[in-house]
Design a protein around this motif. Structure first.
Motif, PDB file in Angstrom:
ATOM      1  N   ALA A 118      -4.777  -5.623   9.206  1.00  0.00           N
ATOM      2  CA  ALA A 118      -5.597  -5.811   8.011  1.00  0.00           C
ATOM      3  C   ALA A 118      -5.240  -4.829   6.910  1.00  0.00           C
ATOM      4  O   ALA A 118      -5.627  -4.994   5.767  1.00  0.00           O
ATOM      5  N   PHE A 119      -4.501  -3.773   7.233  1.00  0.00           N
ATOM      6  CA  PHE A 119      -4.114  -2.772   6.253  1.00  0.00           C
ATOM      7  C   PHE A 119      -2.611  -2.819   6.053  1.00  0.00           C
ATOM      8  O   PHE A 119      -1.842  -2.763   7.002  1.00  0.00           O
ATOM      9  N   THR A 120      -2.182  -2.939   4.813  1.00  0.00           N
ATOM     10  CA  THR A 120      -0.770  -2.941   4.477  1.00  0.00           C
ATOM     11  C   THR A 120      -0.586  -1.944   3.346  1.00  0.00           C
ATOM     12  O   THR A 120      -1.178  -2.088   2.283  1.00  0.00           O
ATOM     13  N   GLY A 121       0.223  -0.944   3.576  1.00  0.00           N
ATOM     14  CA  GLY A 121       0.449   0.043   2.541  1.00  0.00           C
ATOM     15  C   GLY A 121      -0.811   0.779   2.118  1.00  0.00           C
ATOM     16  O   GLY A 121      -0.931   1.192   0.988  1.00  0.00           O
ATOM     17  N   GLY A 122      -1.785   0.911   3.015  1.00  0.00           N
ATOM     18  CA  GLY A 122      -3.002   1.634   2.708  1.00  0.00           C
ATOM     19  C   GLY A 122      -4.047   0.805   1.974  1.00  0.00           C
ATOM     20  O   GLY A 122      -5.053   1.313   1.560  1.00  0.00           O
ATOM     21  N   THR A 123      -3.798  -0.485   1.794  1.00  0.00           N
ATOM     22  CA  THR A 123      -4.736  -1.334   1.085  1.00  0.00           C
ATOM     23  C   THR A 123      -5.320  -2.366   2.035  1.00  0.00           C
ATOM     24  O   THR A 123      -4.589  -3.030   2.757  1.00  0.00           O
ATOM     25  N   ALA A 124      -6.627  -2.514   2.051  1.00  0.00           N
ATOM     26  CA  ALA A 124      -7.280  -3.505   2.899  1.00  0.00           C
ATOM     27  C   ALA A 124      -7.252  -4.854   2.195  1.00  0.00           C
ATOM     28  O   ALA A 124      -7.433  -4.940   0.990  1.00  0.00           O
ATOM     29  N   PHE A 125      -7.017  -5.911   2.954  1.00  0.00           N
ATOM     30  CA  PHE A 125      -6.977  -7.256   2.398  1.00  0.00           C
ATOM     31  C   PHE A 125      -8.079  -8.091   3.012  1.00  0.00           C
ATOM     32  O   PHE A 125      -8.153  -8.244   4.217  1.00  0.00           O
ATOM     33  N   ASN A 135      -6.234  -9.332  -3.331  1.00  0.00           N
ATOM     34  CA  ASN A 135      -6.111  -7.881  -3.311  1.00  0.00           C
ATOM     35  C   ASN A 135      -4.708  -7.456  -3.691  1.00  0.00           C
ATOM     36  O   ASN A 135      -3.733  -8.107  -3.355  1.00  0.00           O
ATOM     37  N   LYS A 136      -4.629  -6.359  -4.385  1.00  0.00           N
ATOM     38  CA  LYS A 136      -3.363  -5.808  -4.853  1.00  0.00           C
ATOM     39  C   LYS A 136      -3.235  -4.391  -4.321  1.00  0.00           C
ATOM     40  O   LYS A 136      -4.216  -3.670  -4.216  1.00  0.00           O
ATOM     41  N   ALA A 137      -2.024  -4.008  -4.009  1.00  0.00           N
ATOM     42  CA  ALA A 137      -1.772  -2.632  -3.587  1.00  0.00           C
ATOM     43  C   ALA A 137      -1.912  -1.710  -4.788  1.00  0.00           C
ATOM     44  O   ALA A 137      -1.621  -2.102  -5.921  1.00  0.00           O
ATOM     45  N   SER A 138      -2.382  -0.496  -4.569  1.00  0.00           N
ATOM     46  CA  SER A 138      -2.485   0.453  -5.674  1.00  0.00           C
ATOM     47  C   SER A 138      -1.088   0.905  -6.093  1.00  0.00           C
ATOM     48  O   SER A 138      -0.191   1.060  -5.273  1.00  0.00           O
ATOM     49  N   SER A 139      -0.918   1.058  -7.398  1.00  0.00           N
ATOM     50  CA  SER A 139       0.365   1.487  -7.950  1.00  0.00           C
ATOM     51  C   SER A 139       0.141   1.966  -9.372  1.00  0.00           C
ATOM     52  O   SER A 139      -0.681   1.403 -10.108  1.00  0.00           O
TER      53      SER A 139
END
Length: 158
Positions: free
Chosen positions: A18-25, A31-35
């Protein structure tokens, strides 16, 4: 393998998935990854409750001067038939990332707290007293010489 250990491993694997690159989806979400390169748009404004009509109702207004900027709000706020504050903003097609509605110390001392809903071109803000009773945005209760509501929107630029 014992059942408890196997279940723990399965739950752990699902949690990790459920977590990819520190981001929950969330399921079905966008949902977008923080950047630092995300196309985010910031809006903000102070709404002041210091003006009253001839009949004694409070008239919320944008408070903007050399010390207070109002960014992205397209018109003076209004009050709907339920007494909620209505604030219109530009970027109505931009998905909302977050909305913050913060009563200042004057409103907080009166026990007034507020929360926002919407945010894509129109935000509806409901306020309440210490007992959870609605406080109309045009009521004498919310009026004050320095009574401010600080608003902040973060949206995703399309």
């Amino acid at each position: 393998m014992r059942k408890g250990i196997r279940n723990t491993m399965i739950v752990g694997a699902l949690g990790a998935a459920a977590f990819t690159g520190g981001t929950a989806f969330a399921e079905g979400g966008s949902n977008k990854a923080s950047s630092q390169d995300n196309p985010l748009v910031q809006r903000g404004c102070v709404i002041r409750f210091d003006t009253q009509s001839r009949t004694g109702t409070t008239v919320p207004r944008i408070h903007s001067n050399s010390k207070h900027y109002c960014v992205g709000v397209t018109a003076e706020p209004t009050v709907d038939d339920q007494g909620r504050l209505v604030v219109r903003t530009d970027g109505g097609d931009q998905p909302v990332v977050s909305i913050a509605v913060s009563p200042d110390e004057t409103l907080t001392a009166k026990g007034i707290t507020c929360g926002g809903s919407g945010g894509t071109g129109k935000t509806v803000i409901a306020c309440y007293d210490r007992n959870g009773k609605p406080v109309r945005a045009d009521s004498p209760t919310i009026h004050g010489k320095y009574a401010n509501l600080w608003l902040t929107w973060t949206t995703w630029e399309k």
